[in-house]
Design an enzyme around this catalytic site. Structure first.
Site, PDB file in Angstrom:
ATOM      1  N   ARG A 271      21.801  20.175 -14.433  1.00  0.00           N
ATOM      2  CA  ARG A 271      22.385  18.858 -14.703  1.00  0.00           C
ATOM      3  C   ARG A 271      22.993  18.802 -16.105  1.00  0.00           C
ATOM      4  O   ARG A 271      24.043  18.192 -16.318  1.00  0.00           O
ATOM      5  CB  ARG A 271      21.327  17.762 -14.516  1.00  0.00           C
ATOM      6  CG  ARG A 271      21.936  16.375 -14.541  1.00  0.00           C
ATOM      7  CD  ARG A 271      21.009  15.300 -14.002  1.00  0.00           C
ATOM      8  NE  ARG A 271      21.775  14.111 -13.646  1.00  0.00           N
ATOM      9  CZ  ARG A 271      21.636  12.926 -14.232  1.00  0.00           C
ATOM     10  NH1 ARG A 271      20.733  12.753 -15.178  1.00  0.00           N
ATOM     11  NH2 ARG A 271      22.386  11.914 -13.873  1.00  0.00           N
TER      12      ARG A 271
ATOM     13  N   HIS B 277      26.827  17.777 -16.725  1.00  0.00           N
ATOM     14  CA  HIS B 277      27.210  16.616 -17.543  1.00  0.00           C
ATOM     15  C   HIS B 277      27.973  17.028 -18.796  1.00  0.00           C
ATOM     16  O   HIS B 277      28.747  16.238 -19.334  1.00  0.00           O
ATOM     17  CB  HIS B 277      25.979  15.788 -17.906  1.00  0.00           C
ATOM     18  CG  HIS B 277      25.590  14.825 -16.826  1.00  0.00           C
ATOM     19  ND1 HIS B 277      24.906  13.658 -17.061  1.00  0.00           N
ATOM     20  CD2 HIS B 277      25.812  14.863 -15.488  1.00  0.00           C
ATOM     21  CE1 HIS B 277      24.717  13.023 -15.906  1.00  0.00           C
ATOM     22  NE2 HIS B 277      25.244  13.742 -14.941  1.00  0.00           N
TER      23      HIS B 277
ATOM     24  N   HIS C 270      22.522  18.719  -5.362  1.00  0.00           N
ATOM     25  CA  HIS C 270      21.376  17.822  -5.170  1.00  0.00           C
ATOM     26  C   HIS C 270      20.329  18.422  -4.226  1.00  0.00           C
ATOM     27  O   HIS C 270      19.375  17.734  -3.861  1.00  0.00           O
ATOM     28  CB  HIS C 270      21.838  16.429  -4.702  1.00  0.00           C
ATOM     29  CG  HIS C 270      22.404  15.617  -5.827  1.00  0.00           C
ATOM     30  ND1 HIS C 270      23.069  14.434  -5.657  1.00  0.00           N
ATOM     31  CD2 HIS C 270      22.403  15.827  -7.181  1.00  0.00           C
ATOM     32  CE1 HIS C 270      23.447  13.951  -6.827  1.00  0.00           C
ATOM     33  NE2 HIS C 270      23.071  14.787  -7.772  1.00  0.00           N
TER      34      HIS C 270
ATOM     35  N   TRP D 240      15.596  15.051  -3.306  1.00  0.00           N
ATOM     36  CA  TRP D 240      16.459  15.012  -2.119  1.00  0.00           C
ATOM     37  C   TRP D 240      15.907  15.892  -0.995  1.00  0.00           C
ATOM     38  O   TRP D 240      16.177  15.646   0.167  1.00  0.00           O
ATOM     39  CB  TRP D 240      17.859  15.506  -2.470  1.00  0.00           C
ATOM     40  CG  TRP D 240      18.671  14.591  -3.337  1.00  0.00           C
ATOM     41  CD1 TRP D 240      19.549  13.635  -2.895  1.00  0.00           C
ATOM     42  CD2 TRP D 240      18.709  14.535  -4.766  1.00  0.00           C
ATOM     43  NE1 TRP D 240      20.116  12.997  -3.975  1.00  0.00           N
ATOM     44  CE2 TRP D 240      19.628  13.533  -5.125  1.00  0.00           C
ATOM     45  CE3 TRP D 240      18.057  15.239  -5.792  1.00  0.00           C
ATOM     46  CZ2 TRP D 240      19.920  13.210  -6.460  1.00  0.00           C
ATOM     47  CZ3 TRP D 240      18.341  14.925  -7.115  1.00  0.00           C
ATOM     48  CH2 TRP D 240      19.263  13.924  -7.429  1.00  0.00           C
TER      49      TRP D 240
HETATM   50 FE1  CCH Z   1      23.475  14.622  -9.843  1.00  0.00          FE
HETATM   51  N1  CCH Z   1      22.171  13.103 -10.232  1.00  0.00           N
HETATM   52  N2  CCH Z   1      24.929  13.261  -9.464  1.00  0.00           N
HETATM   53  N3  CCH Z   1      24.809  16.116  -9.657  1.00  0.00           N
HETATM   54  N4  CCH Z   1      22.040  15.929 -10.394  1.00  0.00           N
HETATM   55  C1  CCH Z   1      20.858  13.235 -10.610  1.00  0.00           C
HETATM   56  C2  CCH Z   1      20.146  14.402 -10.732  1.00  0.00           C
HETATM   57  C3  CCH Z   1      20.716  15.653 -10.593  1.00  0.00           C
HETATM   58  C4  CCH Z   1      24.796  11.904  -9.464  1.00  0.00           C
HETATM   59  C5  CCH Z   1      23.677  11.189  -9.863  1.00  0.00           C
HETATM   60  C6  CCH Z   1      22.471  11.767 -10.199  1.00  0.00           C
HETATM   61  C7  CCH Z   1      26.138  15.975  -9.336  1.00  0.00           C
HETATM   62  C8  CCH Z   1      26.753  14.809  -8.926  1.00  0.00           C
HETATM   63  C9  CCH Z   1      26.193  13.553  -9.012  1.00  0.00           C
HETATM   64  C10 CCH Z   1      22.188  17.304 -10.400  1.00  0.00           C
HETATM   65  C11 CCH Z   1      23.368  18.007 -10.282  1.00  0.00           C
HETATM   66  C12 CCH Z   1      24.590  17.428  -9.969  1.00  0.00           C
HETATM   67  C13 CCH Z   1      20.310  11.935 -10.818  1.00  0.00           C
HETATM   68  C14 CCH Z   1      18.891  11.646 -11.251  1.00  0.00           C
HETATM   69  C15 CCH Z   1      21.297  11.025 -10.560  1.00  0.00           C
HETATM   70  C16 CCH Z   1      21.188   9.509 -10.629  1.00  0.00           C
HETATM   71  C17 CCH Z   1      18.740  11.766 -12.770  1.00  0.00           C
HETATM   72  C18 CCH Z   1      17.324  11.508 -13.201  1.00  0.00           C
HETATM   73  O1  CCH Z   1      16.821  10.423 -12.919  1.00  0.00           O
HETATM   74  O2  CCH Z   1      16.737  12.415 -13.831  1.00  0.00           O
HETATM   75  C19 CCH Z   1      26.021  11.296  -8.978  1.00  0.00           C
HETATM   76  C20 CCH Z   1      26.277   9.810  -8.839  1.00  0.00           C
HETATM   77  C21 CCH Z   1      26.867  12.305  -8.689  1.00  0.00           C
HETATM   78  C22 CCH Z   1      28.225  12.128  -8.133  1.00  0.00           C
HETATM   79  O3  CCH Z   1      28.765  12.983  -7.494  1.00  0.00           O
HETATM   80  C23 CCH Z   1      26.796  17.242  -9.511  1.00  0.00           C
HETATM   81  C24 CCH Z   1      28.295  17.474  -9.298  1.00  0.00           C
HETATM   82  C25 CCH Z   1      25.838  18.143  -9.903  1.00  0.00           C
HETATM   83  C26 CCH Z   1      25.973  19.604 -10.250  1.00  0.00           C
HETATM   84  C27 CCH Z   1      26.919  20.379  -9.773  1.00  0.00           C
HETATM   85  C28 CCH Z   1      20.888  17.925 -10.574  1.00  0.00           C
HETATM   86  C29 CCH Z   1      20.589  19.412 -10.586  1.00  0.00           C
HETATM   87  C30 CCH Z   1      19.959  16.880 -10.694  1.00  0.00           C
HETATM   88  C31 CCH Z   1      18.448  17.007 -10.873  1.00  0.00           C
HETATM   89  C32 CCH Z   1      18.074  16.896 -12.329  1.00  0.00           C
HETATM   90  C33 CCH Z   1      16.586  16.979 -12.580  1.00  0.00           C
HETATM   91  O4  CCH Z   1      16.207  16.652 -13.709  1.00  0.00           O
HETATM   92  O5  CCH Z   1      15.827  17.343 -11.695  1.00  0.00           O
END
Ligand code: CCH
Length: 286
Positions: free
Chosen positions: A34, A38, A162, A178
């Site tokens: 993530r 970002h 995700h 997820w």
């Molecule tokens: Fe995402 N993401 N993401 N995401 N994401 C969150 C967590 C992860 C969105 C929202 C969220 C991508 C696209 C999107 C990861 C990778 C990717 C969370 C929870 C939200 C909300 C954060 C928390 O509470 O810690 C949205 C909206 C989009 C739109 O498309 C993309 C693209 C990627 C990478 C290619 C990953 C990995 C996580 C897990 C992080 C963790 O701390 O476990």
């Protein structure tokens, strides 16, 4: 300390720190992915601003963006690697960490090249609000990802990340993983998006997400409103179906699209040297 440019040594040290028994599901991997996403996902093709170059999350304007809540954990995990290999830039380290974490969690090889600089002029720091808002729908996804230059198919492919990690109530307000095995890179996200019954659930905070089980179940899984939008949008859906039934195709497409993400805003010559950034003095050449 390794020799300057020895990214292989850095890769090894990133791989070693992924196992974190005290943290989340026992792995730093998902939060590193993530962080990488970002750091890149602020890119705006029209103004050629944002993107991984500059490592702007070190500054409050970007690091303190509520969309980046929790990513300090990822940066702290990587600090010993930066100390040991002081020559590497944060912008290279953060993008490389995502690539290494994906591979170590069973995902595809993703081509990666270094050379990013940590210099970021104040006017080049991206404004807040460029990252996606999970409470929204498909129009918003297209608005955000088209700005970076991604197509419908690429949006769906990227979203397969995700299958990793979870939402944290104290970070985004959403809550839960997820998939059942959130430290294994897979196409489970698409399979579950299509095969489970999802219903709206209001969290105590008032935030709405989707759940497949009773509210109290320990094993409940979740989907964000933006995840559901991929299933409910006529143009996105065929790609969700494709990646649900063809894991190899998902891995191949994800590799390409994650590489594209990590190169946003970067121009290279045939030898791979970055040409739109002055690496000696730092900063973009405009
Ligand atoms: Fe995402 N993401 N993401 N995401 N994401 C969150 C967590 C992860 C969105 C929202 C969220 C991508 C696209 C999107 C990861 C990778 C990717 C969370 C929870 C939200 C909300 C954060 C928390 O509470 O810690 C949205 C909206 C989009 C739109 O498309 C993309 C693209 C990627 C990478 C290619 C990953 C990995 C996580 C897990 C992080 C963790 O701390 O476990």
């Amino acid at each position: 300390m390794s020799q300057k440019g020895d990214f292989g040594a850095v890769r090894k040290d990133i791989a070693k720190l992924l196992h974190q028994p005290e943290y989340d599901d026992g792995s730093a991997g998902p939060v590193l992915v993530r962080l990488a996403w970002h750091s890149c996902g602020t890119y705006d093709s029209e103004t050629d601003t944002g993107g991984s170059n500059g490592a702007g999350m070190r500054y409050e304007q970007e690091g303190g963006d509520p969309a980046n809540a929790g990513l300090q954990h990822a940066r702290v995990f990587l600090e010993p690697v930066k100390e040991k290999h002081a020559w590497i830039t944060y912008s290279d380290l953060w993008t490389l960490a995502g690539v290494v974490a994906i591979k170590e969690m069973g995902g595809p090889d993703i081509p990666w090249q270094g050379g990013r600089t940590d210099y970021v002029g104040e006017t080049k720091l991206p404004p807040r609000g460029r990252l996606p808002d999970a409470a929204q729908g498909s129009d918003h996804l297209r608005f955000i990802f088209n700005r970076m230059g991604f197509s419908d198919q690429e949006i769906v492919a990227l979203s397969g990340a995700h299958s990793l990690g979870r939402c944290h109530a104290d970070r985004s307000g959403f809550d839960g993983p997820w998939v059942n095995n959130p430290t294994r890179f897979s196409n489970q996200y698409y399979i579950l998006l299509l095969s489970l019954q999802w219903r709206k659930k209001k969290l105590p905070s008032g935030i709405e997400q989707f759940t497949n089980y009773d509210e109290d179940s320990e094993t409940a899984l979740m989907m964000l409103p933006t995840d559901m939008a991929l299933r409910n949008d006529r143009a996105f859906l065929p790609f969700v179906e494709l990646y649900a039934r063809n894991k190899e195709r998902f891995f191949a497409d994800f590799s390409k699209v994650f590489e594209k993400l990590s190169e946003l805003g970067i121009v290279r010559d045939a030898d791979g040297n970055i040409t739109n950034v002055d690496v000696e003095f730092g900063g973009y050449i405009s």
